[in-house]
Motif scaffolding. Structure first.
Motif, PDB file in Angstrom:
ATOM      1  N   GLU A 149      56.165  -2.487  26.470  1.00  0.00           N
ATOM      2  CA  GLU A 149      56.657  -2.849  25.186  1.00  0.00           C
ATOM      3  C   GLU A 149      55.990  -4.430  25.088  1.00  0.00           C
ATOM      4  O   GLU A 149      55.802  -4.825  24.277  1.00  0.00           O
ATOM      5  N   LEU A 150      55.840  -5.300  26.785  1.00  0.00           N
ATOM      6  CA  LEU A 150      55.354  -6.751  27.021  1.00  0.00           C
ATOM      7  C   LEU A 150      54.683  -7.352  25.708  1.00  0.00           C
ATOM      8  O   LEU A 150      54.851  -8.051  25.633  1.00  0.00           O
ATOM      9  N   GLY A 151      53.759  -6.155  25.781  1.00  0.00           N
ATOM     10  CA  GLY A 151      52.774  -7.356  24.765  1.00  0.00           C
ATOM     11  C   GLY A 151      52.448  -7.079  23.900  1.00  0.00           C
ATOM     12  O   GLY A 151      51.076  -7.680  22.872  1.00  0.00           O
ATOM     13  N   HIS A 152      53.844  -6.702  23.179  1.00  0.00           N
ATOM     14  CA  HIS A 152      53.297  -6.871  21.525  1.00  0.00           C
ATOM     15  C   HIS A 152      55.274  -7.188  21.091  1.00  0.00           C
ATOM     16  O   HIS A 152      55.897  -6.627  19.505  1.00  0.00           O
ATOM     17  N   CYS A 153      55.773  -8.346  21.767  1.00  0.00           N
ATOM     18  CA  CYS A 153      56.803  -9.103  21.715  1.00  0.00           C
ATOM     19  C   CYS A 153      56.567 -10.389  21.392  1.00  0.00           C
ATOM     20  O   CYS A 153      55.799 -11.279  22.689  1.00  0.00           O
ATOM     21  N   SER A 154      57.795 -11.110  21.181  1.00  0.00           N
ATOM     22  CA  SER A 154      57.646 -12.434  21.269  1.00  0.00           C
ATOM     23  C   SER A 154      57.836 -12.698  22.423  1.00  0.00           C
ATOM     24  O   SER A 154      58.429 -12.263  23.415  1.00  0.00           O
TER      25      SER A 154
ATOM     26  N   ILE B  73      60.691 -15.029  23.852  1.00  0.00           N
ATOM     27  CA  ILE B  73      62.288 -14.822  24.090  1.00  0.00           C
ATOM     28  C   ILE B  73      62.442 -13.065  24.209  1.00  0.00           C
ATOM     29  O   ILE B  73      63.403 -13.212  25.007  1.00  0.00           O
ATOM     30  N   GLU B  74      62.054 -12.657  23.288  1.00  0.00           N
ATOM     31  CA  GLU B  74      62.101 -10.712  23.984  1.00  0.00           C
ATOM     32  C   GLU B  74      61.249 -10.288  24.603  1.00  0.00           C
ATOM     33  O   GLU B  74      61.721  -9.642  26.134  1.00  0.00           O
ATOM     34  N   GLN B  75      60.283 -11.658  25.335  1.00  0.00           N
ATOM     35  CA  GLN B  75      59.722 -10.591  25.928  1.00  0.00           C
ATOM     36  C   GLN B  75      60.359 -10.856  27.399  1.00  0.00           C
ATOM     37  O   GLN B  75      60.720 -10.182  28.397  1.00  0.00           O
ATOM     38  N   LYS B  76      60.964 -12.217  27.504  1.00  0.00           N
ATOM     39  CA  LYS B  76      61.685 -12.223  28.914  1.00  0.00           C
ATOM     40  C   LYS B  76      63.545 -11.784  28.749  1.00  0.00           C
ATOM     41  O   LYS B  76      63.597 -11.099  29.884  1.00  0.00           O
ATOM     42  N   LYS B  77      63.770 -11.448  26.889  1.00  0.00           N
ATOM     43  CA  LYS B  77      64.693 -10.064  27.872  1.00  0.00           C
ATOM     44  C   LYS B  77      64.059  -9.418  28.074  1.00  0.00           C
ATOM     45  O   LYS B  77      65.400  -9.072  28.898  1.00  0.00           O
ATOM     46  N   LYS B  78      63.239  -8.064  27.635  1.00  0.00           N
ATOM     47  CA  LYS B  78      62.609  -7.455  28.381  1.00  0.00           C
ATOM     48  C   LYS B  78      62.708  -7.707  29.830  1.00  0.00           C
ATOM     49  O   LYS B  78      62.491  -6.133  30.704  1.00  0.00           O
TER      50      LYS B  78
ATOM     51  N   LYS C 150      46.531 -13.272  26.089  1.00  0.00           N
ATOM     52  CA  LYS C 150      47.916 -14.296  25.694  1.00  0.00           C
ATOM     53  C   LYS C 150      48.789 -12.905  25.506  1.00  0.00           C
ATOM     54  O   LYS C 150      48.923 -13.932  23.915  1.00  0.00           O
ATOM     55  N   LYS C 151      49.147 -12.086  25.201  1.00  0.00           N
ATOM     56  CA  LYS C 151      49.862 -11.178  25.209  1.00  0.00           C
ATOM     57  C   LYS C 151      51.240 -11.090  25.652  1.00  0.00           C
ATOM     58  O   LYS C 151      52.401 -10.938  25.265  1.00  0.00           O
ATOM     59  N   MET C 152      51.077 -12.113  27.332  1.00  0.00           N
ATOM     60  CA  MET C 152      52.345 -12.180  28.091  1.00  0.00           C
ATOM     61  C   MET C 152      52.221 -13.760  28.866  1.00  0.00           C
ATOM     62  O   MET C 152      51.189 -14.220  28.406  1.00  0.00           O
ATOM     63  N   THR C 153      52.863 -14.326  28.755  1.00  0.00           N
ATOM     64  CA  THR C 153      53.023 -15.816  28.501  1.00  0.00           C
ATOM     65  C   THR C 153      53.525 -15.893  30.783  1.00  0.00           C
ATOM     66  O   THR C 153      54.019 -15.063  31.085  1.00  0.00           O
ATOM     67  N   MET C 154      52.605 -16.881  30.908  1.00  0.00           N
ATOM     68  CA  MET C 154      52.687 -17.236  32.496  1.00  0.00           C
ATOM     69  C   MET C 154      54.033 -17.017  33.319  1.00  0.00           C
ATOM     70  O   MET C 154      54.329 -16.679  34.037  1.00  0.00           O
ATOM     71  N   LYS C 155      54.953 -18.567  31.958  1.00  0.00           N
ATOM     72  CA  LYS C 155      56.216 -17.936  32.504  1.00  0.00           C
ATOM     73  C   LYS C 155      56.637 -16.675  33.186  1.00  0.00           C
ATOM     74  O   LYS C 155      57.426 -16.437  34.111  1.00  0.00           O
ATOM     75  N   ASN C 156      56.566 -15.489  31.489  1.00  0.00           N
ATOM     76  CA  ASN C 156      57.570 -14.873  31.568  1.00  0.00           C
ATOM     77  C   ASN C 156      56.249 -13.192  32.966  1.00  0.00           C
ATOM     78  O   ASN C 156      57.704 -12.860  33.483  1.00  0.00           O
TER      79      ASN C 156
END
Length: 452
Positions: free
Chosen positions: A27-32, A34-39, A74-80
């Motif tokens: 699901e990581l590549g399909h959310c914002s 902030i949502e990515q970090k939570k997941k 660019k579906k996932m930030t480097m930070k996450n």
């Protein structure tokens, strides 16, 4: 009625966490962001509940490839991405298992290029990004991985600078802990010039000895890094033994960890609700894992060290206490204790009378004659006595030392006779519990073990 027994239910429940982790990953590549970090944080919680076998069922090579692909697209930030990799790196470090194929992955190549790009910048360097990448790199290393010398020089220098932060607040402590945990994962096969690390790591350890600013894990990790270097450079012995007093430090840290375990066990006994009991048990896991790390580092130390010090006496007493505090519920620590006793017996840095007087030999003897003792523990105990017999069989030219050797040998034999050790040795327990190699060579081994 369920068709599963208790064991089946545990297996089904455990596999649930792997499925949860993989579902969240998809699901990581399909959310914002902030949502990515939570997941990612939810994935970390799921991973904490896994055991080594469950974690091993996941295809880490494919996982690294997918993370790299999501960064590229660019579906996932480097930070996450780095946050997720840190969580995985911490898990494999604390569980002491392999991360699997990271150093040869496209993801590793991408992170390396990014870190070196930041290193070359003279202005506007993103030091936080650089250190996050370096931590992930070191945390995900396997023991056999080889790091290019240029990278190792840059990375070690950078992470030591970060780990030397002396600010006293919880956030900085956690950052320093992560840096040192990553540093401590650099195995002995990685050759690092002393001028690159020695003064810095000594300063970190000395400052902690005076101010106690490091977490328990950070302190152990700093020492682990230095002990790995000692494994291949015996010139470090004076600094480690006489200047930094490794044994004294390890003893103090182990005693503090054992006190914490004993306190938590007392608290568990007072709890009546099952949910609270389970929470207390999980809260003790970190202490157990740090104790295991100390015991492994001490095993390396005695493999290399040749200096004898009075500090060894306190350590033997402490390891005996560790054994009794964890014996009922932590078989892995019991085996590490016996492994350490064996290393002490073989080491020129140890004296047999110390091991005898402080209870190490008694612990091994009491365990080996227990009929219910596990095969691995019995094997460890027997090797303790094999090493002891070899050590006491070496005759000395000096009359005083020879007399002492004979007296120690007499005491050990009397202790064995009192515990019924020889009877146990020749019984069916010996065949059932000891490994096939020893059984095939049992006459030679028995000769050592019964001091014939």
């Amino acid at each position: 009625m369920s068709s599963y027994n208790d064991e089946d239910e545990d297996e089904v429940q455990n596999s649930f966490y792997v499925e949860q982790f993989l579902t969240l990953f998809d699901e990581l590549g399909h959310c914002s962001e902030i949502e990515q970090k939570k997941k990612v944080e939810e994935m970390n919680e799921a991973m904490k509940e896994m055991n080594e076998e469950e974690f091993g069922t996941m295809d880490r090579k494919n996982l690294f490839e997918e993370v790299n692909k999501m960064i590229e697209e660019k579906k996932m930030t480097m930070k996450n991405s780095l946050l997720l990799l840190k969580y995985i790196g911490c898990f494999v470090n604390m569980k002491m298992i392999r991360s699997g194929c990271f150093i040869n992955s496209l993801l590793c190549q991408r992170l390396t290029k990014t870190a070196l790009k930041e290193e070359k910048k003279k202005k506007n360097r993103d030091e936080k990004l650089q250190i996050d990448i370096i931590e992930c790199y070191f945390l995900l290393l396997d023991n056999y991985d080889r790091i290019p010398k240029e990278l190792l020089t840059i990375y070690v220098k950078c992470i030591l600078k970060y780990a030397a932060n002396k600010e006293e607040n919880e956030e900085v402590q956690k950052d320093v802990e992560m840096a040192l945990l990553a540093l401590g994962n650099i195995g002995a096969n990685q050759k690092i010039e002393k001028g690159l690390y020695l003064n810095e790591i000594k300063e970190i350890i000395k400052y902690h000895q005076e101010h106690h600013n490091l977490t328990q894990l950070a302190c152990q990790s700093a020492w682990q890094f230095l002990i790995y270097r000692f494994q291949v450079d015996r010139n470090l012995e004076d600094a480690i033994v006489n200047e930094l007093h490794f044994v004294k430090e390890a003893t103090r840290e182990l005693e503090e960890l054992v006190r914490s375990l004993e306190w938590k066990r007392e608290e568990e006994e007072k709890e009546e609700k099952k949910e609270k009991k389970e929470k207390k048990e999980r809260s003790a896991e970190s202490e157990i894992m740090i104790i295991e790390r100390w015991l492994r580092s001490l095993d390396v130390y005695f493999f290399v060290c040749k200096y004898q010090t009075k500090e060894h006496e306190g350590l033997v007493e402490c390891v005996v206490r560790v054994f009794w505090a964890t014996r009922a519920c932590q078989g892995s620590i019991a085996r590490l204790c016996f492994q350490l006793f064996h290393a002490m017996i073989k080491s020129q840095a140890s004296q047999i009378d110390c091991l005898l007087d402080k209870g190490a030999i008694g612990v091994a003897l009491s365990e080996v004659v227990r009929s219910e003792v596990a095969k691995e523990e019995a094997s460890g105990c027997l090797y303790v006595f094999r090493g002891l017999a070899k050590r006491l069989s070496v005759k000395s030219e000096k009359e005083r030392e020879e007399a002492k050797r004979k007296e120690l040998k007499r005491k050990v034999i009397e202790m064995m006779e009192e515990e019924g050790y020889e009877d146990w040795l020749v019984s069916l327990c010996f065949i059932a519990f000891f490994n096939s190699y020893v059984f095939r060579n049992n006459r030679r081994i028995i000769k050592y073990l019964v001091f014939v």
